[in-house]
Scaffold this active site. Structure first.
Site, PDB file in Angstrom:
ATOM      1  N   ASP A 284       0.846  -1.190   0.000  1.00 56.81           N
ATOM      2  CA  ASP A 284       0.000   0.000   0.000  1.00 56.81           C
ATOM      3  C   ASP A 284       0.878   1.235   0.000  1.00 56.81           C
ATOM      4  O   ASP A 284       2.041   1.194   0.396  1.00 56.81           O
ATOM      5  CB  ASP A 284      -0.933   0.027   1.209  1.00 56.81           C
ATOM      6  N   GLY A 285       0.297   2.324  -0.473  1.00 55.40           N
ATOM      7  CA  GLY A 285       0.949   3.620  -0.464  1.00 55.40           C
ATOM      8  C   GLY A 285       0.012   4.646   0.136  1.00 55.40           C
ATOM      9  O   GLY A 285      -1.210   4.480   0.092  1.00 55.40           O
TER      10      GLY A 285
ATOM     11  N   GLU B 248       2.331   3.839  -4.152  1.00 54.61           N
ATOM     12  CA  GLU B 248       1.770   2.506  -4.451  1.00 54.61           C
ATOM     13  C   GLU B 248       2.780   1.684  -5.254  1.00 54.61           C
ATOM     14  O   GLU B 248       3.008   0.505  -4.976  1.00 54.61           O
ATOM     15  CB  GLU B 248       0.464   2.633  -5.241  1.00 54.61           C
TER      16      GLU B 248
ATOM     17  N   ASP C 165      -4.314  -2.441  -3.390  1.00 52.43           N
ATOM     18  CA  ASP C 165      -5.611  -1.788  -3.612  1.00 52.43           C
ATOM     19  C   ASP C 165      -5.528  -0.744  -4.731  1.00 52.43           C
ATOM     20  O   ASP C 165      -6.453   0.022  -4.934  1.00 52.43           O
ATOM     21  CB  ASP C 165      -6.156  -1.176  -2.325  1.00 52.43           C
TER      22      ASP C 165
ATOM     23  N   HIS D 234      -9.215  -0.354   2.376  1.00 49.11           N
ATOM     24  CA  HIS D 234      -9.988  -0.059   3.591  1.00 49.11           C
ATOM     25  C   HIS D 234     -11.166  -1.013   3.720  1.00 49.11           C
ATOM     26  O   HIS D 234     -12.217  -0.651   4.227  1.00 49.11           O
ATOM     27  CB  HIS D 234     -10.443   1.403   3.605  1.00 49.11           C
TER      28      HIS D 234
ATOM     29  N   ASP E 169      -1.792  -0.657   4.973  1.00 51.31           N
ATOM     30  CA  ASP E 169      -2.228   0.740   5.001  1.00 51.31           C
ATOM     31  C   ASP E 169      -1.723   1.435   6.263  1.00 51.31           C
ATOM     32  O   ASP E 169      -1.215   2.561   6.201  1.00 51.31           O
ATOM     33  CB  ASP E 169      -3.755   0.814   4.905  1.00 51.31           C
TER      34      ASP E 169
END
Length: 134
Positions: free
Chosen positions: A10-11, A48, A70, A111, A121
């Site tokens: 994740d970023g 990301e 994501d 999320h 995240d």
């Protein structure tokens, strides 16, 4: 055949552009490794991509990889030939790394309910916060 290395990435970015963070969780068998970092002036898309790059670079030999993200941009650019308009340096590095490993790119809802995505995240946001606090 050996089991794949399972990676969640994740970023995060505080402002876009702004200070950002990236994170990856690598899982192989009973082993789990968390890595993260950040940049002072970046974008969410770069973070990301950097998460995936850093995760793949951390592998010490060619592997079968199941990479979860994501980022629809990341998955669709790597699997469906979406046009590359920016961050060409990072796309080139991802292409190089993907050629080294057998990567299955998997999109997960951000999320959502996936605990590994939620953890990635948290780590990315923490890395972005660390950049802000410097």
């Amino acid at each position: 055949m050996t089991s794949p290395v399972v990676i969640y990435t994740d970023g995060a970015c505080k402002g876009n552009p702004g200070p950002g963070g990236w994170a990856a969780i690598l899982r192989y068998g009973d082993h789990t490794q968390e890595i993260s970092g950040g940049a002072a002036a970046t974008t969410n898309n770069r973070m990301e991509m950097m998460a995936a790059i850093q995760a793949l670079q951390s592998l010490t030999r060619p592997c079968q990889v199941r990479l979860h993200t994501d980022s629809q941009l990341l998955v669709n650019t790597m699997t469906r030939n979406w046009k590359r308009k920016a961050n060409l340096d990072l796309w080139a590095e991802l292409d190089r790394l993907a050629a080294t490993h057998q990567v299955e790119w998997t999109w997960v809802k951000g999320h959502g309910s996936d605990p590994w995505n939620i953890r990635a995240d948290e780590l990315a946001v923490k890395a972005a916060q660390a950049i802000i606090q410097r």
